[in-house]
Design an enzyme around this catalytic site. Structure first.
Site, PDB file in Angstrom:
ATOM      1  N   HIS A 198       0.972   6.570  -0.197  1.00 45.04           N
ATOM      2  CA  HIS A 198       0.882   5.460   0.777  1.00 45.04           C
ATOM      3  C   HIS A 198       0.408   4.199   0.059  1.00 45.04           C
ATOM      4  O   HIS A 198       0.969   3.113   0.219  1.00 45.04           O
ATOM      5  CB  HIS A 198      -0.083   5.849   1.901  1.00 45.04           C
ATOM      6  CG  HIS A 198      -0.589   4.700   2.730  1.00 45.04           C
ATOM      7  ND1 HIS A 198      -1.540   3.805   2.267  1.00 45.04           N
ATOM      8  CD2 HIS A 198      -0.272   4.276   3.977  1.00 45.04           C
ATOM      9  CE1 HIS A 198      -1.778   2.890   3.193  1.00 45.04           C
ATOM     10  NE2 HIS A 198      -1.024   3.160   4.247  1.00 45.04           N
TER      11      HIS A 198
ATOM     12  N   SER B 272      -6.551   5.351   6.167  1.00 44.75           N
ATOM     13  CA  SER B 272      -6.032   4.005   5.889  1.00 44.75           C
ATOM     14  C   SER B 272      -6.235   3.076   7.071  1.00 44.75           C
ATOM     15  O   SER B 272      -6.212   3.498   8.218  1.00 44.75           O
ATOM     16  CB  SER B 272      -4.543   4.067   5.561  1.00 44.75           C
ATOM     17  OG  SER B 272      -4.061   2.755   5.319  1.00 44.75           O
TER      18      SER B 272
HETATM   19  C1  6PG Z   1      -5.961   1.445   3.029  1.00 47.97           C
HETATM   20  C2  6PG Z   1      -6.062   0.785   1.679  1.00 47.97           C
HETATM   21  C3  6PG Z   1      -7.394   0.999   1.057  1.00 47.97           C
HETATM   22  C4  6PG Z   1      -7.684   0.206  -0.217  1.00 47.97           C
HETATM   23  C5  6PG Z   1      -6.580  -0.597  -0.782  1.00 47.97           C
HETATM   24  C6  6PG Z   1      -7.018  -1.524  -1.898  1.00 47.97           C
HETATM   25  O1  6PG Z   1      -5.016   2.216   3.155  1.00 47.97           O
HETATM   26  O2  6PG Z   1      -6.759   1.175   3.908  1.00 47.97           O
HETATM   27  O3  6PG Z   1      -5.091   1.331   0.863  1.00 47.97           O
HETATM   28  O4  6PG Z   1      -7.507   2.379   0.811  1.00 47.97           O
HETATM   29  O5  6PG Z   1      -8.702  -0.680   0.118  1.00 47.97           O
HETATM   30  O6  6PG Z   1      -5.611   0.237  -1.269  1.00 47.97           O
HETATM   31  O7  6PG Z   1      -6.658  -0.974  -3.091  1.00 47.97           O
HETATM   32  P1  6PG Z   1      -6.596  -1.789  -4.434  1.00 47.97           P
HETATM   33  O8  6PG Z   1      -7.973  -2.348  -4.666  1.00 47.97           O
HETATM   34  O9  6PG Z   1      -6.222  -0.801  -5.486  1.00 47.97           O
HETATM   35  O10 6PG Z   1      -5.604  -2.896  -4.239  1.00 47.97           O
END
Ligand code: 6PG
Length: 481
Positions: free
Chosen positions: A190, A133
């Site tokens: 998360h 993340s």
């Molecule tokens: C992270 C984010 C990543 C993802 C977002 C967008 O932890 O860096 O969670 O993994 O880009 O979750 O997700 P959505 O397109 O479902 O909003």
């Protein structure tokens, strides 16, 4: 396949932005990184732009890529989750040897990771599903990393991952999460919390805009102020940034020219589906997922515009007081969202026998990831004090925080209801809190109804066992054991 030219400690395949940035992060931390991409043009583009970041090995074929790696070989796959992942794993597995490690750093569904881990283990390979993340910036400068998979693989892999991860107070935002799919499960939750947090922030923004009539710039200032207190977090910080942005084309605040239909790639939805299976009420996350779906129902929303809002609207008169109420409602709802997410992690841990440690997760979420927030320190402390905490909201610190916020929370939800401003996550979080603390829930009536129409039986408050009332007979009660 042994190679005398094996010099790289880690290989990265899939060099879109996330993969490229992680590869650069490894290189900047002193590792030699083997690069591979389906189309070699991306590899060359990375080397042309950032070849000076450190030591890279350019490869074209999978055989060359695998041959460039020191043993045990460590390959990080950074491709879009789904079928592409299976294809790359298969190709790699064919070229690797027992003891080698394949890491999937995408947002894979944890059940896929469980399946893949078992299939690789049967071939003597270590498969690590790692949640990563922090977006593009985190990938380059320090993400939070949630690796699952066999513990032994972490001995060889952990030091590399920990060196590229974000650090908070010198502690890396990376730890071995648990077996097989646990890393991706935890990353999924998360993301669910991320959805809930974003929805709650959105509701606060909506109230500041429509109940108090503040403009985007003024709301940005409110969020900036909040970010220096207990709400301090990455998401609150970027909210202020987004609200401050002026659209170059129209001169309007950018937020006012963005279409109000939220999209998703699906991890929030997965969280809710999994929570339904596990029987965990993640109401904040579910409302956030549904709110995105509703916002995207454009035709239906257009048709519904102009529907009656009633006559009870009553705008708050004290802007400063109501703004503070919203802040407290946001904080209390946020505590509930995290509490529910941690409940889901505990339930997943029991279901799959993962032995997950909530305190460790709070520790690694303090930096690098999208939901990083000051209050994760408090969550970490809460689980340190009592690892078996029945709910986060029962930890003394959070219990008091909610106690301080609860009147504001109720004022905000009632004002929103009267004004016709949708606050599904604020309201459901408050209802969850009220339900959890209730002495008697109407579930007793539900049980009575179920027994009436289907002889589904019920328990009594004053006796052990299951009972049934002969509803269509003389209505006496019989034991149903
Ligand atoms: C992270 C984010 C990543 C993802 C977002 C967008 O932890 O860096 O969670 O993994 O880009 O979750 O997700 P959505 O397109 O479902 O909003």
């Amino acid at each position: 396949m042994a190679s005398s030219t094996a010099t790289a400690q880690i290989g990265v395949t899939g060099l879109a932005v996330m993969g490229s940035n992680i590869a650069r992060n490894f290189a900047r931390n002193g590792y030699t990184v083997a690069l591979h991409n389906r189309s070699v043009a991306k590899t060359d583009a990375l080397l042309a732009a950032h070849g000076n970041d450190g030591s890279f090995v350019r490869t074209e074929t999978i055989e060359e890529f695998v041959g460039a790696l020191e043993k045990p070989r460590r390959v990080l796959i950074m491709v879009k989750a789904g079928e592409a992942t299976d294809a790359v794993i298969e190709e790699l597995a064919g070229a690797m040897e027992p003891g080698d490690i394949i890491i999937d750093g995408g947002n894979a569904l944890y059940t896929d990771t469980i399946r893949r881990e078992a299939a690789m283990a049967a071939r003597g390979l270590n498969f690590v599903g790692a949640g990563i993340s922090g977006g593009e910036e985190g990938a380059l400068n320090g993400p939070a990393i949630m690796p699952g998979g066999p513990k032994e693989s972490y001995e060889s892999l952990g030091p590399l991952l920990e060196s590229i991860a974000a650090k908070v107070d010198g502690v890396p935002c990376c730890t071995h999460i648990g077996p097989d799919g646990s890393g991706h499960f935890v990353k999924m939750v998360h993301n669910g919390i991320e959805y809930a947090d974003m929805q709650l922030i959105g509701e606060a923004y909506h109230l500041l805009r429509d109940a108090l009539g503040l403009g985007a710039g003024e709301i940005a200032d409110v969020f900036t102020g909040w970010n220096s207190g207990e709400l301090e977090s990455y998401l609150v910080e970027i909210t202020a940034q987004v609200l401050q942005q002026t659209d170059a084309k129209t001169g309007q605040p950018l937020v006012d020219v963005i279409v109000d239909a939220a999209e998703q790639k699906g991890t929030g939805r997965w969280t809710v589906k999994s929570a339904l299976d596990l029987g965990v009420p993640v109401t904040g996350i579910a409302e956030a997922v549904f709110a995105r779906a509703l916002s995207g129902s454009r035709a239906q929303r257009k048709a519904a515009q102009g529907l009656a809002s009633g006559t009870l609207a009553e705008k708050p008169t004290d802007t400063a007081q109501f703004t503070e109420d919203i802040r407290r409602a946001l904080y209390a709802s946020k505590i509930v969202a995290y509490a529910q997410g941690f409940d889901q992690i505990a339930a997943g841990s029991t279901e799959y026998d993962w032995d997950l440690h909530p305190g460790d997760l709070a520790t690694i979420w303090r930096g690098g990831c999208i939901i990083r927030a000051r209050f994760l320190d408090r969550i970490k402390e809460a689980y340190e004090q009592n690892p078996a905490l029945p709910s986060l909201i029962l930890a003394p610190y959070f219990r008091e925080a909610i106690e301080e916020a609860v009147d504001s929370w109720r004022r905000v939800v009632s004002a929103a209801v009267r004004l016709g401003i949708p606050v599904p996550a604020f309201a459901s979080s408050l209802s969850y809190y009220d339900a959890l603390r209730a002495e008697r829930l109407p579930a007793a009536l539900t049980q009575g109804q179920r027994d009436y129409f289907g002889a589904h039986t019920y328990e009594r408050t004053d006796a052990e066992g299951k009972f049934h009332t002969l509803w269509s007979g003389d209505r006496s009660e019989v034991s149903a054991e």
